[in-house]
Scaffold this motif. Structure first.
Motif, mmCIF file in Angstrom:
data_model
loop_
_atom_site.group_PDB
_atom_site.id
_atom_site.type_symbol
_atom_site.label_atom_id
_atom_site.label_comp_id
_atom_site.label_asym_id
_atom_site.label_seq_id
_atom_site.Cartn_x
_atom_site.Cartn_y
_atom_site.Cartn_z
ATOM 1 N N PRO A 157 -1.227 2.895 -9.674
ATOM 2 C CA PRO A 157 -2.049 1.691 -9.760
ATOM 3 C C PRO A 157 -2.843 1.413 -8.497
ATOM 4 C CG PRO A 157 0.263 1.117 -9.555
ATOM 5 C CD PRO A 157 0.202 2.595 -9.602
ATOM 6 N N LEU A 158 -2.878 2.373 -7.577
ATOM 7 C CA LEU A 158 -3.696 2.201 -6.378
ATOM 8 C C LEU A 158 -5.016 2.943 -6.584
ATOM 9 C CD1 LEU A 158 -1.063 2.810 -3.579
ATOM 10 C CD2 LEU A 158 -2.033 0.633 -4.283
ATOM 11 N N THR A 166 11.208 -5.146 -6.388
ATOM 12 C CA THR A 166 10.176 -4.386 -7.096
ATOM 13 C C THR A 166 8.801 -4.991 -6.885
ATOM 14 O OG1 THR A 166 10.595 -5.749 -9.035
ATOM 15 C CG2 THR A 166 11.680 -3.604 -8.957
ATOM 16 N N ILE A 167 7.795 -4.114 -7.005
ATOM 17 C CA ILE A 167 6.404 -4.546 -6.961
ATOM 18 C C ILE A 167 5.770 -4.087 -8.266
ATOM 19 C CG2 ILE A 167 4.215 -4.359 -5.748
ATOM 20 C CD1 ILE A 167 5.836 -3.403 -3.301
ATOM 21 N N GLU A 168 5.110 -4.993 -8.960
ATOM 22 C CA GLU A 168 4.441 -4.614 -10.195
ATOM 23 C C GLU A 168 2.952 -4.856 -10.023
ATOM 24 O OE1 GLU A 168 5.405 -6.075 -14.370
ATOM 25 O OE2 GLU A 168 7.386 -5.777 -13.465
ATOM 26 N N VAL A 169 2.157 -3.799 -10.196
ATOM 27 C CA VAL A 169 0.716 -3.928 -10.072
ATOM 28 C C VAL A 169 0.105 -3.633 -11.423
ATOM 29 C CG1 VAL A 169 -1.342 -3.107 -8.921
ATOM 30 C CG2 VAL A 169 0.799 -3.206 -7.671
ATOM 31 N N LYS A 173 4.897 -0.370 -12.349
ATOM 32 C CA LYS A 173 5.761 -0.488 -11.187
ATOM 33 C C LYS A 173 5.257 0.382 -10.044
ATOM 34 C CE LYS A 173 10.275 -2.127 -12.457
ATOM 35 N NZ LYS A 173 11.607 -1.740 -12.874
ATOM 36 N N LEU A 174 5.492 -0.075 -8.845
ATOM 37 C CA LEU A 174 4.987 0.616 -7.665
ATOM 38 C C LEU A 174 6.130 0.737 -6.680
ATOM 39 C CD1 LEU A 174 2.207 1.313 -6.206
ATOM 40 C CD2 LEU A 174 2.402 -0.925 -5.215
ATOM 41 N N SER A 206 0.832 -1.202 0.000
ATOM 42 C CA SER A 206 0.000 0.000 0.000
ATOM 43 C C SER A 206 0.872 1.260 0.000
ATOM 44 C CB SER A 206 -0.949 -0.014 1.197
ATOM 45 O OG SER A 206 -0.211 -0.052 2.384
ATOM 46 N N THR A 207 2.137 1.098 -0.292
ATOM 47 C CA THR A 207 3.121 2.185 -0.460
ATOM 48 C C THR A 207 3.311 3.081 0.768
ATOM 49 O OG1 THR A 207 1.654 3.859 -1.408
ATOM 50 C CG2 THR A 207 2.683 2.322 -2.934
#
Lengths: 294, 597
Positions: free
Chosen positions: B409-410, B384-387, B391-392, B375-376
């Motif tokens: 992307p949230l 890395t997080i890819e949603v 990238k996030l 949730s950043t």
């Protein structure tokens, strides 16, 4: 850093029963603030500075120095501008006399102010956390409870704000470029936390009443007992406070600044009379020596 | 010897047509461990609150509650104790006599330090310093919490808070300890510890315990007396083993008992008496019961039965899942709060479109940190997080996103988070406004918005509640409203933090069906939970988080079948015969099949 503070709560002056330590510290503050004698104020200031360095370390104390110097300069210059008494005129500013005596008075006042600030800071460090709760609790149990509840609430609110913020960010409300939008969003998060906590506090008040809150007179549990060391400390402190107060309050040892700077007695006599004051101010060091853990 | 007696007690809430308690007549013996159970809304909580006038809801009560335990009553021990009406006790006597532990650990903490929490109750009733010191020392010995004494309450976990509150209540030496779903908010391990402590208090101190509980897997067998309620009245009272056969409901009962009862009900012919009389209440008894069942019914050895496995129609194979689109992907996530102590290390996983992925694992394994990264609110140290292909996370990435005019992307049409406590989402004063607030700033016309809200109200079954304040809804309804708010954002991925916490069995099932339905429409779920039964029932895949990484990911069935300790009670009971059966229904079905053959 935290470890040092925790230790501080338990050793030296912190080892002494909070009520005794508090009495000592308040008397030290009064002894500092009730005199304009430069010799006494220098003693108090030196004691304050060295104890602060002892308990917080030179590196952290260094951050105070600019502020202390600033106080000193402001009071000195300020008094020179405001007060025009004094025999030795240095120069004239807008037709007003600027005198050496006014400068001197301002400077000593600045030192006194700095010393008083340091003693307040020491008090705040020694009588910290639970000791505040205890001090208030023993005078008024309800007051102590309110402080304790507040101290419980602050970290809880912070945690809740984090949770609310995470949920809001994940709804895509994290990054507003506009300042107004950001303020509005912050207000929203704050209001969620407040109403959430108020709702929960109804539950808390129910629990409090099932635990007998409000059924009559409360007592106050204290973690502190009166030790023989506390009695000894208090006795010595009060005994030394007598000569210290004599030198502070007695007319014989008065110092005057206007029209010229001088004292009612010779500086030699003054120095002899001030020994009690000096010892009183350095009591915390003696306590450090005696009340440590190894 | 009776300690409390309810005599024809009726209770009606103001303005309500039906009674909340209907002619209650029960007797609670001194030193008993009493369990009050029944479906939600049956009046359990209303019943125990009658003993706690301070927090009893307002309403009209008829009948008498007699208390026989007043110490200064000279008649107590000579057999002529007539008792006294509960209303005659002073508030201070009530506080001394009845200790109360509620559901929410956080709300029961009053002060900032553990020692103060322990002293709080005694301070209230004016105990002297010497006695307080002595009692606190004693209770610390009993609970083994000496090392907690100087801790900040804020630094405790939920389970520890609940334990501190229990100690704070016990230190007042109550005659009766009343608990309202005390383990509802705890993880399974903490719940177990808490119940064990209750058993010790009951056995070693002789304190009478009245426990209201939904989740009965462990609590049921512990009780001396079970009071089963339904529709505001008491249906049956007695020893747990004796009344096991009579209980009119199944929800929340020990899996072994559910399985045994269902197998017996289904068996048309007469079963051996010892199987009917000796109903199993825990896993070990369940294993014995099954052994006896199969020994007496069939002469085949266990080896021949291993071949049978349950078939779930909705089962999807892991290969099938992996052909779905990836919507969320993390690679080698690392994070540490303090240097030198990694909370997450090389945490990599993917979530597919329309999948329900449940992440299980104990406290402190990094589950909540992972959610914070997703949730950043925290940034990964590495990885890395890819949603949804974007990238996030990293600071640079979000700058680049903004420059491209891309949205994060949230949120809307992206990924959303359902917090553990639904109240963390509520801002408005009515349910309708709550839903409308979500649509602010989204490109819909006024009529479209109203249509969407009305549709959502129907979907979350809150039609008719539009004007209610969100806080006036029940826990389950609040959960639904929070989900409704998120669904209006048309999310593609929903992160859920312990969604089943504090929900009773029926609400859990309803929530599970809703999640399954949404998943079939293409929404992906990442559910962080302690709830093994829920995961076993509804998840496509499960993962076990341990020491900052995900150590086992598998199809739910294989996941639990492959675990030896970390699996459902039904599986533990029947794994010798049916290793792949993880839900009570599956075990029941297989048992029946086996019996027919």
């Amino acid at each position: 850093m935290v470890l040092r503070d925790n230790l501080l709560e338990k050793r030296g002056l912190g080892f002494i029963h909070p009520a005794c330590a508090f009495i000592y510290l308040v008397l030290a503050l009064i002894l500092t603030m009730c005199t304009m004698n430069p010799m006494l104020i220098m003693m108090s200031l030196m004691a304050g500075i060295s104890y602060e360095i002892h308990i917080m370390g030179l590196s952290r104390f260094r951050r105070y120095i600019p502020w202390l110097v600033l106080i000193f300069i402001i009071t000195t210059l300020g008094n020179m501008v405001i007060s025009h008494n004094g025999a030795h005129v240095l120069f004239r500013l807008n037709d007003n006399r600027v005198t050496l005596e006014a400068g001197l008075y301002g400077a000593v006042f600045g030192l006194m102010f700095a010393a008083a600030f340091l003693w307040c800071d020491i008090t705040q460090r020694i009588i910290a956390g639970e000791k505040i709760t205890y001090m208030f609790g023993s005078i008024a149990p309800n007051m102590g409870l309110i402080i304790s509840m507040t101290l419980h609430y602050i970290p809880m609110l912070r945690k809740r704000l984090e949770v609310v913020h995470a949920a809001q960010v994940s709804m895509g409300r994290g990054d507003y470029k506009n300042r107004w939008d950001r303020a509005k969003q912050w207000g929203k998060e704050f209001s969620i936390v407040i109403s959430w906590s108020l709702e929960n506090s109804i539950d808390t008040s129910g629990v409090m009443s099932t635990m007998g809150y409000g059924t009559g007179k409360r007592t106050n549990y204290s973690n502190y007992r009166f030790k023989s060391a506390d009695g000894l400390f208090l006795f010595i402190a009060l005994a030394l406070a007598i000569p210290a107060f004599i030198v502070v309050l007695s007319v014989r040892f008065k110092v005057y600044y206007y029209p010229t700077f001088g004292a009612m007695c010779s500086w030699k006599q003054m120095a002899v009379a001030s020994v009690g004051y000096l010892i009183y101010m350095f009591i915390p060091f003696v306590a450090e020596k005696f009340f440590k853990w190894h | 010897m009776a300690l409390i007696r309810f005599e024809n007690v009726n209770f009606t809430y103001p303005g309500a047509e039906n009674k909340a308690l209907d002619n209650i007549n029960i007797e609670i013996n001194d030193g008993d461990f009493v369990l009050i159970c029944g479906p939600s809304g049956c009046g359990k909580t209303t019943l125990i609150k009658q003993l706690l006038p301070e927090i009893c809801p307002y309403g009209h009560r008829e009948g008498r509650i007699v208390y026989y335990g007043l110490a200064h009553n000279p008649d107590v021990y000579d057999g002529q104790n007539k008792g006294c009406d509960l209303d005659e006790l002073s508030p201070r006597d009530l506080a001394r006599t009845f200790g109360f532990v509620g559901q929410n650990p956080q709300n029961q903490m009053v002060t900032d330090k553990v020692w103060h929490e322990l002293a709080f109750g005694m301070e209230n009733i004016g105990t002297s310093q010497e006695i307080m010191e002595r009692r606190i020392a004693e209770i610390c010995e009993f609970f083994g919490m000496q090392s907690w004494l100087n801790k900040d309450v804020a630094s405790l976990s939920g389970g520890e808070m609940q334990m501190v509150h229990l100690a704070a209540v016990m230190v007042m030496e109550p005659r009766v300890l009343i608990l309202d779903e005390p383990t509802g908010q705890l993880d399974p391990l903490a719940a177990r510890n808490f119940l064990d402590m209750l058993a010790r208090i009951n056995q070693e101190l002789g304190t009478t315990i009245i426990l209201v509980e939904h989740h009965l897997e462990e609590a049921y067998a512990m009780a001396d007396m079970v009071v089963a309620m339904d529709e505001a009245s008491v249906k049956c009272v007695g020893n747990p083993r004796d009344v096991a056969g009579e209980l009119g409901f199944r929800a929340g009962l020990p899996s072994a008992l559910i399985i045994a009862k269902s197998v017996l009900d289904g068996a048309g012919e007469k079963m051996p008496v010892n199987l009917i009389d000796d109903l199993p209440l825990n896993v070990a008894e369940g294993q014995k019961w099954l052994r006896r069942l199969f020994h007496e019914r069939t002469s085949r050895s266990t080896h021949e039965m291993v071949a049978h496995t349950a078939d779930r129609q909705d089962d999807v194979s892991i290969d099938q899942i992996q052909t779905w689109d990836v919507v969320l992907k993390t690679q080698e996530l690392c994070f540490a709060y303090d240097e030198g102590k990694a909370v997450l290390q090389d945490c990599s996983f993917s979530i597919f479109r329309g999948e329900i992925f449940t992440l299980l694992g104990g406290n402190g394994t990094g589950k909540s940190t992972l959610l914070k990264l997703l949730s950043t609110t925290l940034k990964p140290a590495y990885g890395t997080i890819e949603v949804l292909g974007r990238k996030l996370g990293g600071f640079k990435d979000s700058i680049q996103l903004k420059r491209k005019g891309d949205k994060t992307p949230l949120g809307y049409e992206g990924m959303v988070l359902l917090p553990q406590d639904p109240m963390a989402l509520f801002t408005e004063i009515t349910v309708w406004d709550e839903l409308k607030e979500v649509l602010d700033g989204l490109p819909y016309s006024f009529d479209e918005k109203n249509g969407l809200i009305a549709g959502m109200l129907e979907q979350i079954r809150l039609t008719g509640y539009e004007k209610r304040h969100p806080y006036d809804l029940s826990g389950g309804q609040q959960q639904m409203l929070a989900i409704g708010k998120l669904l209006l954002l048309k999310p593609r991925i929903i992160l859920m933090d312990e969604p089943t916490k504090g929900l009773d069995y029926d609400r859990k099932i309803a929530l599970g069906h809703m999640i399954a339905e949404l998943a079939s429409e293409g929404i992906s779920f990442l559910i962080v939970s302690h709830d093994i039964e829920f995961a076993a029932r509804f998840a496509h895949r499960c993962g076990l988080m341990h020491d900052g990484r995900i150590v086992a990911v598998d199809r739910a069935k294989s996941f639990f079948a492959g675990n030896s300790f970390f699996t459902t009670a039904a599986n533990r009971m029947a794994r010798r015969y049916f290793p792949e059966a993880i839900l009570p229904e599956e075990v029941i079905e297989l048992c029946k099949k086996e019996l027919v053959e």
